[in-house]
Design an enzyme around this catalytic site. Structure first.
Site, PDB file in Angstrom:
ATOM      1  N   ASP A  98      43.342  39.522  32.092  1.00 50.46           N
ATOM      2  CA  ASP A  98      43.148  38.792  33.353  1.00 50.46           C
ATOM      3  C   ASP A  98      43.536  37.334  33.120  1.00 50.46           C
ATOM      4  OD1 ASP A  98      42.305  37.721  35.705  1.00 50.46           O
ATOM      5  OD2 ASP A  98      40.175  38.150  35.409  1.00 50.46           O
TER       6      ASP A  98
ATOM      7  N   LYS B  53      45.338  35.574  35.257  1.00 54.56           N
ATOM      8  CA  LYS B  53      45.522  34.937  36.571  1.00 54.56           C
ATOM      9  C   LYS B  53      46.715  33.977  36.528  1.00 54.56           C
ATOM     10  CE  LYS B  53      41.006  35.686  38.505  1.00 54.56           C
ATOM     11  NZ  LYS B  53      40.197  36.032  37.312  1.00 54.56           N
TER      12      LYS B  53
ATOM     13  N   ALA C 267      49.923  31.888  37.268  1.00 51.20           N
ATOM     14  CA  ALA C 267      50.393  31.167  38.467  1.00 51.20           C
ATOM     15  C   ALA C 267      51.368  30.099  37.998  1.00 51.20           C
ATOM     16  CB  ALA C 267      49.213  30.548  39.200  1.00 51.20           C
TER      17      ALA C 267
ATOM     18  N   GLY D  50      58.529  31.763  36.676  1.00 52.20           N
ATOM     19  CA  GLY D  50      58.740  33.027  35.981  1.00 52.20           C
ATOM     20  C   GLY D  50      58.781  32.953  34.461  1.00 52.20           C
TER      21      GLY D  50
ATOM     22  N   GLY E 175      27.055  43.270  40.815  1.00 51.85           N
ATOM     23  CA  GLY E 175      26.042  42.843  39.840  1.00 51.85           C
ATOM     24  C   GLY E 175      25.765  41.363  39.946  1.00 51.85           C
TER      25      GLY E 175
ATOM     26  N   PRO F   3      26.546  48.376  43.166  1.00 51.15           N
ATOM     27  CA  PRO F   3      27.502  49.348  42.635  1.00 51.15           C
ATOM     28  C   PRO F   3      27.928  50.328  43.721  1.00 51.15           C
ATOM     29  CG  PRO F   3      25.617  49.139  41.170  1.00 51.15           C
ATOM     30  CD  PRO F   3      25.287  48.352  42.398  1.00 51.15           C
TER      31      PRO F   3
HETATM   32  P1  BMP Z   1      30.850  39.323  36.583  1.00 52.19           P
HETATM   33  O1  BMP Z   1      30.617  40.800  36.931  1.00 52.19           O
HETATM   34  O2  BMP Z   1      30.137  38.898  35.356  1.00 52.19           O
HETATM   35  O3  BMP Z   1      30.640  38.431  37.756  1.00 52.19           O
HETATM   36  O4  BMP Z   1      32.404  39.206  36.179  1.00 52.19           O
HETATM   37  C1  BMP Z   1      33.431  39.366  37.096  1.00 52.19           C
HETATM   38  C2  BMP Z   1      34.773  39.304  36.400  1.00 52.19           C
HETATM   39  O5  BMP Z   1      35.805  39.500  37.353  1.00 52.19           O
HETATM   40  C3  BMP Z   1      35.075  37.986  35.703  1.00 52.19           C
HETATM   41  O6  BMP Z   1      35.798  38.292  34.521  1.00 52.19           O
HETATM   42  C4  BMP Z   1      35.977  37.240  36.672  1.00 52.19           C
HETATM   43  O7  BMP Z   1      36.925  36.422  36.031  1.00 52.19           O
HETATM   44  C5  BMP Z   1      36.697  38.392  37.369  1.00 52.19           C
HETATM   45  N1  BMP Z   1      37.081  38.113  38.766  1.00 52.19           N
HETATM   46  C6  BMP Z   1      36.139  37.771  39.719  1.00 52.19           C
HETATM   47  O8  BMP Z   1      34.944  37.644  39.444  1.00 52.19           O
HETATM   48  N2  BMP Z   1      36.560  37.550  41.004  1.00 52.19           N
HETATM   49  C7  BMP Z   1      37.859  37.662  41.379  1.00 52.19           C
HETATM   50  O9  BMP Z   1      38.160  37.514  42.551  1.00 52.19           O
HETATM   51  C8  BMP Z   1      38.815  38.001  40.409  1.00 52.19           C
HETATM   52  C9  BMP Z   1      38.413  38.226  39.097  1.00 52.19           C
HETATM   53  O10 BMP Z   1      39.301  38.569  38.207  1.00 52.19           O
END
Ligand code: BMP
Length: 224
Positions: free
Chosen positions: A66, A68, A70, A73, A184, A190
């Site tokens: 992940d 992300k 941005a 290229g 969570g 869930p």
């Molecule tokens: P948590 O369940 O502890 O909140 O973690 C969520 C995970 O998903 C984190 O790794 C965060 O970077 C990622 N994430 C998010 O929470 N929201 C988004 O919109 C995109 C994500 O990748």
């Protein structure tokens, strides 16, 4: 795979990121569909640590980096290649840079090395409702043009997941995956995202900060 869940490995400060992650993966094995690392882990563990972590993930699990991304290229390709070389199979990128000179070069690289692109359609934090959510339809169509594996859409706003699924129906790949964070620690229950049309829920702290991650996952999702 017993649960349609991708576990987010975001090691807390003060923990050794590699041993912390390995302990969680040892506990969960292939009960979740996949694992996701992000910048907190990659920056602290370095590519070698990230490779050590990927190497203990069961072979049948999805291994998401992940990042992300941005950027232009060529720079996204440089960053993505660090994760791909470390054993990660799916890379997350932002959509706002657009295709030309951005995502087109990234997806060409990923295709060449047999990895997949996941595009953010929106995000789970409340602020994303103001900006990201204005462009969901365009981002889904953009992803379809690129041939992405899937999209991130927020578990915290199930109507956005439904919208992504709706728009996908009019594209050549209506079965593209939707992965949804926000269950969570960020407040969603869930299964809420799955019920709205997601394929996988991303869960981090609710499982990884538990004393017994396997027990926490089963407590959240029940016995399949
Ligand atoms: P948590 O369940 O502890 O909140 O973690 C969520 C995970 O998903 C984190 O790794 C965060 O970077 C990622 N994430 C998010 O929470 N929201 C988004 O919109 C995109 C994500 O990748």
């Amino acid at each position: 795979m017993r649960y349609p869940v991708i576990i987010a490995l975001d090691p807390p400060g003060g923990e050794d990121p590699v041993s912390w992650s390995v302990r969680i993966i040892d506990s969960l094995q292939d009960e979740p569909a996949g694992y996701k690392i992000g910048l907190p882990l990659l920056v602290r563990s370095g590519p070698k640590g990230a490779r050590d972590i990927a190497s203990v993930m069961p072979t049948n699990t999805i291994k998401v980096a992940d990042l992300k991304l941005a950027d232009i290229g060529p720079v996204m390709v440089l960053t993505a290649s660090t994760a791909v070389d470390a054993g990660y199979t799916h890379i997350i990128a932002h959509p706002f840079m657009g295709i030309e000179g951005g995502l087109d070069e990234l997806i060409k690289y990923l295709r060449d090395v047999g990895a997949e692109l996941i595009l953010l359609a929106s995000m789970s934090n409340p602020g994303a409702a103001r900006y990201f959510d204005q462009f969901i339809d365009e981002f889904v169509v953009m992803g379809a043009r690129l041939g992405v594996w899937g999209y991130v859409a927020p578990a915290t706003r199930p109507h956005i997941i439904r919208r992504v699924r709706e728009v996908l129906k009019k594209t050549p790949n209506p079965a593209a995956k939707i992965v949804s964070p926000g269950v969570g620690a960020q407040g969603q229950r869930p299964w809420a995202a799955i019920k709205a049309g997601a394929d996988y829920e991303i869960v981090g702290r609710a499982v990884t900060r538990a004393e017994d991650p396997a027990e926490a996952l089963e407590r959240l999702y029940g016995r399949p």
